[in-house]
Structure formats: C-alpha cells, structure tokens
Design a protein around this motif. Structure first.
Motif, PDB file in Angstrom:
ATOM      1  N   ARG A  91      33.321  40.718  32.871  1.00 19.58           N
ATOM      2  CA  ARG A  91      34.542  41.155  33.553  1.00 19.58           C
ATOM      3  C   ARG A  91      35.775  40.964  32.679  1.00 19.58           C
ATOM      4  O   ARG A  91      36.766  41.695  32.817  1.00 19.58           O
ATOM      5  N   SER A  92      35.739  39.999  31.775  1.00 24.37           N
ATOM      6  CA  SER A  92      36.889  39.755  30.903  1.00 24.37           C
ATOM      7  C   SER A  92      37.116  40.910  29.933  1.00 24.37           C
ATOM      8  O   SER A  92      38.177  40.992  29.306  1.00 24.37           O
ATOM      9  N   SER A  93      36.131  41.804  29.804  1.00 23.20           N
ATOM     10  CA  SER A  93      36.296  42.966  28.923  1.00 23.20           C
ATOM     11  C   SER A  93      37.240  43.995  29.528  1.00 23.20           C
ATOM     12  O   SER A  93      37.683  44.922  28.835  1.00 23.20           O
ATOM     13  N   GLY A  94      37.548  43.847  30.825  1.00 22.83           N
ATOM     14  CA  GLY A  94      38.482  44.756  31.473  1.00 22.83           C
ATOM     15  C   GLY A  94      37.859  46.037  31.987  1.00 22.83           C
ATOM     16  O   GLY A  94      38.569  46.928  32.467  1.00 22.83           O
ATOM     17  N   VAL A  95      36.531  46.141  31.913  1.00 23.58           N
ATOM     18  CA  VAL A  95      35.822  47.328  32.378  1.00 23.58           C
ATOM     19  C   VAL A  95      35.071  46.970  33.660  1.00 23.58           C
ATOM     20  O   VAL A  95      34.487  45.883  33.745  1.00 23.58           O
ATOM     21  N   PRO A  96      35.078  47.840  34.679  1.00 22.71           N
ATOM     22  CA  PRO A  96      34.333  47.542  35.911  1.00 22.71           C
ATOM     23  C   PRO A  96      32.867  47.216  35.623  1.00 22.71           C
ATOM     24  O   PRO A  96      32.212  47.907  34.839  1.00 22.71           O
ATOM     25  N   VAL A  97      32.370  46.159  36.250  1.00 23.39           N
ATOM     26  CA  VAL A  97      31.012  45.668  36.008  1.00 23.39           C
ATOM     27  C   VAL A  97      30.111  46.047  37.179  1.00 23.39           C
ATOM     28  O   VAL A  97      30.476  45.855  38.340  1.00 23.39           O
ATOM     29  N   ALA A  98      28.924  46.569  36.863  1.00 19.63           N
ATOM     30  CA  ALA A  98      27.952  46.950  37.886  1.00 19.63           C
ATOM     31  C   ALA A  98      27.014  45.791  38.178  1.00 19.63           C
ATOM     32  O   ALA A  98      26.525  45.135  37.265  1.00 19.63           O
ATOM     33  N   GLU A  99      26.765  45.552  39.457  1.00 16.72           N
ATOM     34  CA  GLU A  99      25.854  44.474  39.843  1.00 16.72           C
ATOM     35  C   GLU A  99      24.394  44.907  39.794  1.00 16.72           C
ATOM     36  O   GLU A  99      23.504  44.066  39.641  1.00 16.72           O
ATOM     37  N   THR A 100      24.134  46.203  39.938  1.00 20.01           N
ATOM     38  CA  THR A 100      22.770  46.724  39.912  1.00 20.01           C
ATOM     39  C   THR A 100      22.717  47.930  38.984  1.00 20.01           C
ATOM     40  O   THR A 100      23.752  48.522  38.640  1.00 20.01           O
ATOM     41  N   LEU A 101      21.510  48.337  38.604  1.00 17.72           N
ATOM     42  CA  LEU A 101      21.355  49.521  37.761  1.00 17.72           C
ATOM     43  C   LEU A 101      21.776  50.781  38.517  1.00 17.72           C
ATOM     44  O   LEU A 101      22.353  51.706  37.930  1.00 17.72           O
ATOM     45  N   ALA A 102      21.502  50.820  39.811  1.00 17.63           N
ATOM     46  CA  ALA A 102      21.924  51.974  40.611  1.00 17.63           C
ATOM     47  C   ALA A 102      23.446  52.079  40.639  1.00 17.63           C
ATOM     48  O   ALA A 102      24.006  53.180  40.542  1.00 17.63           O
ATOM     49  N   GLU A 103      24.125  50.942  40.769  1.00 17.89           N
ATOM     50  CA  GLU A 103      25.585  50.956  40.747  1.00 17.89           C
ATOM     51  C   GLU A 103      26.095  51.377  39.377  1.00 17.89           C
ATOM     52  O   GLU A 103      27.091  52.104  39.273  1.00 17.89           O
ATOM     53  N   ALA A 104      25.411  50.937  38.316  1.00 21.92           N
ATOM     54  CA  ALA A 104      25.804  51.336  36.962  1.00 21.92           C
ATOM     55  C   ALA A 104      25.721  52.853  36.799  1.00 21.92           C
ATOM     56  O   ALA A 104      26.625  53.490  36.250  1.00 21.92           O
ATOM     57  N   ALA A 105      24.633  53.438  37.294  1.00 17.56           N
ATOM     58  CA  ALA A 105      24.477  54.884  37.210  1.00 17.56           C
ATOM     59  C   ALA A 105      25.548  55.595  38.016  1.00 17.56           C
ATOM     60  O   ALA A 105      26.104  56.616  37.580  1.00 17.56           O
ATOM     61  N   ALA A 106      25.876  55.051  39.194  1.00 14.20           N
ATOM     62  CA  ALA A 106      26.912  55.654  40.029  1.00 14.20           C
ATOM     63  C   ALA A 106      28.273  55.601  39.333  1.00 14.20           C
ATOM     64  O   ALA A 106      29.055  56.570  39.385  1.00 14.20           O
ATOM     65  N   LEU A 107      28.574  54.500  38.675  1.00 10.14           N
ATOM     66  CA  LEU A 107      29.830  54.396  37.933  1.00 10.14           C
ATOM     67  C   LEU A 107      29.866  55.387  36.776  1.00 10.14           C
ATOM     68  O   LEU A 107      30.922  55.968  36.463  1.00 10.14           O
ATOM     69  N   ALA A 108      28.715  55.591  36.131  1.00  4.00           N
ATOM     70  CA  ALA A 108      28.643  56.556  35.026  1.00  4.00           C
ATOM     71  C   ALA A 108      28.915  57.971  35.511  1.00  4.00           C
ATOM     72  O   ALA A 108      29.685  58.723  34.897  1.00  4.00           O
ATOM     73  N   VAL A 109      28.303  58.335  36.620  1.00  6.84           N
ATOM     74  CA  VAL A 109      28.509  59.671  37.176  1.00  6.84           C
ATOM     75  C   VAL A 109      29.953  59.837  37.643  1.00  6.84           C
ATOM     76  O   VAL A 109      30.578  60.890  37.437  1.00  6.84           O
ATOM     77  N   ALA A 110      30.501  58.812  38.268  1.00  9.87           N
ATOM     78  CA  ALA A 110      31.894  58.864  38.722  1.00  9.87           C
ATOM     79  C   ALA A 110      32.849  59.044  37.556  1.00  9.87           C
ATOM     80  O   ALA A 110      33.833  59.795  37.643  1.00  9.87           O
ATOM     81  N   HIS A 111      32.572  58.369  36.434  1.00  4.88           N
ATOM     82  CA  HIS A 111      33.429  58.526  35.258  1.00  4.88           C
ATOM     83  C   HIS A 111      33.379  59.963  34.758  1.00  4.88           C
ATOM     84  O   HIS A 111      34.411  60.549  34.422  1.00  4.88           O
ATOM     85  N   ALA A 112      32.165  60.531  34.703  1.00  4.79           N
ATOM     86  CA  ALA A 112      32.038  61.922  34.244  1.00  4.79           C
ATOM     87  C   ALA A 112      32.808  62.867  35.154  1.00  4.79           C
ATOM     88  O   ALA A 112      33.370  63.869  34.704  1.00  4.79           O
ATOM     89  N   HIS A 113      32.864  62.541  36.445  1.00  6.99           N
ATOM     90  CA  HIS A 113      33.567  63.373  37.417  1.00  6.99           C
ATOM     91  C   HIS A 113      35.066  63.366  37.185  1.00  6.99           C
ATOM     92  O   HIS A 113      35.749  64.368  37.427  1.00  6.99           O
ATOM     93  N   THR A 114      35.597  62.235  36.704  1.00  6.07           N
ATOM     94  CA  THR A 114      37.044  62.116  36.538  1.00  6.07           C
ATOM     95  C   THR A 114      37.516  62.342  35.111  1.00  6.07           C
ATOM     96  O   THR A 114      38.710  62.452  34.860  1.00  6.07           O
ATOM     97  N   ALA A 115      36.548  62.358  34.162  1.00  7.95           N
ATOM     98  CA  ALA A 115      36.933  62.486  32.743  1.00  7.95           C
ATOM     99  C   ALA A 115      37.513  63.868  32.454  1.00  7.95           C
ATOM    100  O   ALA A 115      37.137  64.845  33.067  1.00  7.95           O
TER     101      ALA A 115
END
Length: 224
Positions: free
Chosen positions: A200-224
């Motif tokens: 968390r100290s890296s300043g980037v949102p941290v995923a608790e699960t792999l499914a959440e990580a994938a969801a964050l990746a897709v969300a980023h692509a949606h807003t990029a």
C-alpha cells in the motif's frame, strides 16, 4: 452509454501470485536461514522483509550483510528445498478465473524471475499452458528486478496484442516499480510474500484476491 474499450492483457507473476506456494516459500527461506545457522521465522517476518533474491531476503531478516560464501549457501539451500518438493498447485479458482477472463476478451502471460525451464515445465504440468500467450522466466543469472525482463516481455507481446492496455499483477514492490518503469499499469496483490502495508505504501490500489486484481485491471483499461 458506455464507450468502447479494449480488454487488457494481463501479465501475471508466478511465485506468490498464481502459484499457491506461499507456505512453501516460507519453508524454503527457513531452510536457507538454517544453512546460515539462524533461527526460522514466520510468514509475517518474511513478508515484512521480502526481497526478490534469497540472499538479500536473508540479509534483511538477519540485519546484516552476507559474505559471498553465505550468499551461495543460502541460495543452494533454498533451491535444494524446492527441488525436493512436489510442484505446487495454482491458487484455488485460478484456472476458472483465467478462462472467464479470456472469454471476456482478455489475454494472459506469465513473467517470473524463476528459472525459465522449471517455470515452463511447471505450467505445462498443471495443464494451463494454453491459457498464456507467453511464459517467460529467468534465462541468465539471478536478477533482483523485473524491470528489464518486463521490457523484453512487453516488446514481444506487442507483436500479438497490438496496442491493447497491459497490466502487471504481482505480489512485490518490484512488480510495481518494474511496471511503472515500462509504462505498464501495476496491480499489487496482497496474497503473496510482501506485507500488504508495504504494498500500500507504493500508492497503488492493492487487490486482496486475484479476482479483485483482475477487476482492477479491467477497470483501469476502461478508464485509460
């Protein structure tokens, strides 16, 4: 009405991310510490001192630099432990998650600092090699960073995925730094070998699960 966007390509870490090997890693670290005549440690200690090389991790835990002989001893003990263990499985639900993401338009690859031959053999043995466009492990001397390997990995990926967004999902601060250095969006995963507070100290949102990580990746692509 939502705008169109490209589904991302996901570059996954292996150890501590897709591979269900956290306890095995802790046990291997303790083998390395035993070879240095040091006391074993628990998961929390490994997570708070984690480094991408075994000698560096042992040095951080012990609070002192290692000699060349100690670095070699620690590395040999760590790798010997793994060589005698059966291959670990994927994190529970991973194969289904990757398959669903492919059906939605995403694609996957693996980038690891593990030895390439062992990595590809492990993935093939688990029956999931077809889920990845590329699998790249270490082919030279041990490295402490994915920065240069990721640059090469991305260059090769572009030949097949074009200009689609790329997201790196891994469990270390080095994953975050390597991604940012290569203009790749990072998603840190808290289920691996780095303590979540450090991620968390890296300043980037941290995923608790792999499914959440994938969801964050897709969300980023949606807003990029």
């Amino acid at each position: 009405m939502p705008r169109n966007f490209s589904r991302p390509h996901l570059v996954w870490g292996w150890r501590g991310t897709l591979a269900d090997d956290v306890q095995d890693q802790v046990d291997a670290v303790n083998e390395a510490l035993t070879a240095l005549d040091a006391q074993p440690v628990d998961l929390d200690t490994v997570r708070r001192h984690f480094a991408t090389s075994v000698p560096a991790l042992c040095a951080a835990i012990l609070g002192r630099a290692l000699t060349d002989r100690e670095r070699t001893r620690a590395s040999v003990a760590f790798e010997t432990y793994h060589s005698r263990r059966p291959p670990v499985q994927l994190m529970p639900g991973t194969k289904d998650l990757l398959t669903r993401l492919i059906r939605s338009g995403c694609s996957h690859s693996v980038l690891s600092l593990s030895a390439h031959a062992c990595l590809t053999q492990h993935i093939s043995g688990l029956g999931v090699a077809s889920l990845f466009l590329r699998v790249d492990g270490r082919t030279g001397p041990s490295s402490r960073s994915k920065k240069q390997p990721l640059a090469k990995h991305v260059k090769m990926l572009r030949q097949s995925i074009g200009d689609r967004p790329i997201v790196l999902i891994g469990d270390t601060v080095d994953d975050v730094r390597a991604a940012l250095a290569n203009q790749v969006h990072p998603v840190p995963y808290a289920g691996g070998l780095t303590h979540p507070d450090i991620l968390r100290s890296s300043g980037v949102p941290v995923a608790e699960t792999l499914a959440e990580a994938a969801a964050l990746a897709v969300a980023h692509a949606h807003t990029a």
